[in-house]
Design a protein around this motif. Sequence first.
Motif, PDB file in Angstrom:
ATOM      1  N   ALA A  19       0.838  -1.209   0.000  1.00  0.00           N
ATOM      2  CA  ALA A  19       0.000   0.000   0.000  1.00  0.00           C
ATOM      3  C   ALA A  19       0.870   1.255   0.000  1.00  0.00           C
ATOM      4  O   ALA A  19       0.570   2.232  -0.700  1.00  0.00           O
ATOM      5  N   PHE A  20       1.972   1.236   0.759  1.00  0.00           N
ATOM      6  CA  PHE A  20       2.891   2.371   0.809  1.00  0.00           C
ATOM      7  C   PHE A  20       3.466   2.656  -0.576  1.00  0.00           C
ATOM      8  O   PHE A  20       3.450   3.783  -1.057  1.00  0.00           O
ATOM      9  N   PHE A  21       3.992   1.630  -1.236  1.00  0.00           N
ATOM     10  CA  PHE A  21       4.593   1.812  -2.557  1.00  0.00           C
ATOM     11  C   PHE A  21       3.558   2.110  -3.635  1.00  0.00           C
ATOM     12  O   PHE A  21       3.879   2.723  -4.647  1.00  0.00           O
ATOM     13  N   SER A  22       2.329   1.674  -3.441  1.00  0.00           N
ATOM     14  CA  SER A  22       1.268   1.933  -4.424  1.00  0.00           C
ATOM     15  C   SER A  22       0.881   3.406  -4.456  1.00  0.00           C
ATOM     16  O   SER A  22       0.377   3.897  -5.463  1.00  0.00           O
ATOM     17  N   GLU A  23       1.099   4.104  -3.337  1.00  0.00           N
ATOM     18  CA  GLU A  23       0.812   5.539  -3.258  1.00  0.00           C
ATOM     19  C   GLU A  23       2.081   6.280  -3.664  1.00  0.00           C
ATOM     20  O   GLU A  23       3.016   6.402  -2.879  1.00  0.00           O
ATOM     21  N   LEU A  24       2.113   6.766  -4.900  1.00  0.00           N
ATOM     22  CA  LEU A  24       3.339   7.348  -5.451  1.00  0.00           C
ATOM     23  C   LEU A  24       3.864   8.546  -4.662  1.00  0.00           C
ATOM     24  O   LEU A  24       5.069   8.788  -4.653  1.00  0.00           O
ATOM     25  N   LYS A  29       9.270  10.426   0.359  1.00  0.00           N
ATOM     26  CA  LYS A  29       9.855  10.132   1.672  1.00  0.00           C
ATOM     27  C   LYS A  29      11.132   9.302   1.561  1.00  0.00           C
ATOM     28  O   LYS A  29      11.928   9.266   2.490  1.00  0.00           O
ATOM     29  N   LEU A  30      11.306   8.631   0.414  1.00  0.00           N
ATOM     30  CA  LEU A  30      12.470   7.765   0.223  1.00  0.00           C
ATOM     31  C   LEU A  30      13.619   8.461  -0.489  1.00  0.00           C
ATOM     32  O   LEU A  30      14.736   7.957  -0.511  1.00  0.00           O
ATOM     33  N   MET A  31      13.331   9.610  -1.087  1.00  0.00           N
ATOM     34  CA  MET A  31      14.326  10.312  -1.899  1.00  0.00           C
ATOM     35  C   MET A  31      15.461  10.873  -1.046  1.00  0.00           C
ATOM     36  O   MET A  31      15.293  11.124   0.149  1.00  0.00           O
ATOM     37  N   GLU A  94      10.658  -8.032   4.182  1.00  0.00           N
ATOM     38  CA  GLU A  94      11.901  -7.617   3.542  1.00  0.00           C
ATOM     39  C   GLU A  94      11.552  -6.898   2.248  1.00  0.00           C
ATOM     40  O   GLU A  94      10.603  -7.265   1.561  1.00  0.00           O
ATOM     41  N   VAL A  95      12.345  -5.872   1.936  1.00  0.00           N
ATOM     42  CA  VAL A  95      12.182  -5.156   0.670  1.00  0.00           C
ATOM     43  C   VAL A  95      13.547  -5.064   0.007  1.00  0.00           C
ATOM     44  O   VAL A  95      14.543  -4.746   0.666  1.00  0.00           O
ATOM     45  N   GLN A  96      13.583  -5.344  -1.286  1.00  0.00           N
ATOM     46  CA  GLN A  96      14.803  -5.148  -2.051  1.00  0.00           C
ATOM     47  C   GLN A  96      14.455  -4.398  -3.333  1.00  0.00           C
ATOM     48  O   GLN A  96      13.522  -4.776  -4.052  1.00  0.00           O
ATOM     49  N   LEU A  97      15.175  -3.318  -3.585  1.00  0.00           N
ATOM     50  CA  LEU A  97      15.008  -2.570  -4.827  1.00  0.00           C
ATOM     51  C   LEU A  97      15.899  -3.191  -5.892  1.00  0.00           C
ATOM     52  O   LEU A  97      17.036  -3.574  -5.620  1.00  0.00           O
ATOM     53  N   GLN A  98      15.366  -3.267  -7.096  1.00  0.00           N
ATOM     54  CA  GLN A  98      16.109  -3.834  -8.228  1.00  0.00           C
ATOM     55  C   GLN A  98      16.003  -2.861  -9.395  1.00  0.00           C
ATOM     56  O   GLN A  98      14.914  -2.595  -9.883  1.00  0.00           O
ATOM     57  N   PHE A  99      17.144  -2.308  -9.813  1.00  0.00           N
ATOM     58  CA  PHE A  99      17.202  -1.408 -10.965  1.00  0.00           C
ATOM     59  C   PHE A  99      17.723  -2.208 -12.155  1.00  0.00           C
ATOM     60  O   PHE A  99      18.726  -2.905 -12.046  1.00  0.00           O
ATOM     61  N   GLU A 100      17.023  -2.116 -13.296  1.00  0.00           N
ATOM     62  CA  GLU A 100      17.480  -2.761 -14.523  1.00  0.00           C
ATOM     63  C   GLU A 100      17.373  -1.758 -15.656  1.00  0.00           C
ATOM     64  O   GLU A 100      16.316  -1.160 -15.862  1.00  0.00           O
ATOM     65  N   LYS A 117      24.483   4.710  -5.888  1.00  0.00           N
ATOM     66  CA  LYS A 117      24.324   5.538  -4.687  1.00  0.00           C
ATOM     67  C   LYS A 117      22.849   5.883  -4.468  1.00  0.00           C
ATOM     68  O   LYS A 117      22.350   5.842  -3.347  1.00  0.00           O
ATOM     69  N   PHE A 118      22.138   6.202  -5.546  1.00  0.00           N
ATOM     70  CA  PHE A 118      20.719   6.537  -5.470  1.00  0.00           C
ATOM     71  C   PHE A 118      19.905   5.337  -4.954  1.00  0.00           C
ATOM     72  O   PHE A 118      19.105   5.475  -4.031  1.00  0.00           O
ATOM     73  N   VAL A 119      20.131   4.157  -5.516  1.00  0.00           N
ATOM     74  CA  VAL A 119      19.412   2.950  -5.082  1.00  0.00           C
ATOM     75  C   VAL A 119      19.749   2.636  -3.627  1.00  0.00           C
ATOM     76  O   VAL A 119      18.869   2.276  -2.838  1.00  0.00           O
ATOM     77  N   ASP A 120      21.016   2.807  -3.238  1.00  0.00           N
ATOM     78  CA  ASP A 120      21.414   2.577  -1.842  1.00  0.00           C
ATOM     79  C   ASP A 120      20.702   3.544  -0.899  1.00  0.00           C
ATOM     80  O   ASP A 120      20.261   3.149   0.187  1.00  0.00           O
ATOM     81  N   THR A 121      20.580   4.808  -1.299  1.00  0.00           N
ATOM     82  CA  THR A 121      19.894   5.808  -0.464  1.00  0.00           C
ATOM     83  C   THR A 121      18.420   5.458  -0.316  1.00  0.00           C
ATOM     84  O   THR A 121      17.872   5.510   0.791  1.00  0.00           O
ATOM     85  N   LEU A 122      17.770   5.099  -1.423  1.00  0.00           N
ATOM     86  CA  LEU A 122      16.367   4.685  -1.341  1.00  0.00           C
ATOM     87  C   LEU A 122      16.213   3.490  -0.411  1.00  0.00           C
ATOM     88  O   LEU A 122      15.303   3.456   0.429  1.00  0.00           O
ATOM     89  N   SER A 123      17.114   2.513  -0.537  1.00  0.00           N
ATOM     90  CA  SER A 123      17.056   1.314   0.306  1.00  0.00           C
ATOM     91  C   SER A 123      17.226   1.661   1.785  1.00  0.00           C
ATOM     92  O   SER A 123      16.481   1.166   2.639  1.00  0.00           O
ATOM     93  N   GLU A 124      18.203   2.515   2.088  1.00  0.00           N
ATOM     94  CA  GLU A 124      18.411   2.939   3.491  1.00  0.00           C
ATOM     95  C   GLU A 124      17.170   3.614   4.039  1.00  0.00           C
ATOM     96  O   GLU A 124      16.783   3.374   5.198  1.00  0.00           O
ATOM     97  N   ASN A 125      16.530   4.463   3.231  1.00  0.00           N
ATOM     98  CA  ASN A 125      15.345   5.174   3.690  1.00  0.00           C
ATOM     99  C   ASN A 125      14.148   4.238   3.852  1.00  0.00           C
ATOM    100  O   ASN A 125      13.304   4.459   4.724  1.00  0.00           O
TER     101      ASN A 125
END
Length: 129
Positions: A19-24, A29-31, A94-100, A117-125
Amino acid sequence: MNIAGNIEVVEKSAKELFAFFSELNNFEKLMPEDIKKFEVEGDSFIFGLPGMPEIRLVLKEKTEFSNITLGAASSKLPFTLAANITEISENKSEVQLQFEGDFNPMMTMMIKKPLTKFVDTLSENIGKL
């Protein structure tokens, strides 16, 4: 080019995270803290960071409670950013971001470090949710 973010454990159910990720609007908050622009328009949002062009991400795919995939609005730079959610228990996931991305070697060389660095920052947040 593939970049996998760190796996973050969050004290929320898979349903809550989905639900959190569905609300763009929540992506703001993750940026990173130095974000210059963030605007949501329908099923997409645009953001700007110092030293980078503005990027528009469009909601491409949703798999209930396990995945939200965003993609580039422009076909010039084809890429996706997926949030993969795995429920551990009723109130822990658990959440994992995957950039392709499909970039030429020169572009890959130029953007790999800032994108990582951007993906790492989003993951930390995400881990701070």
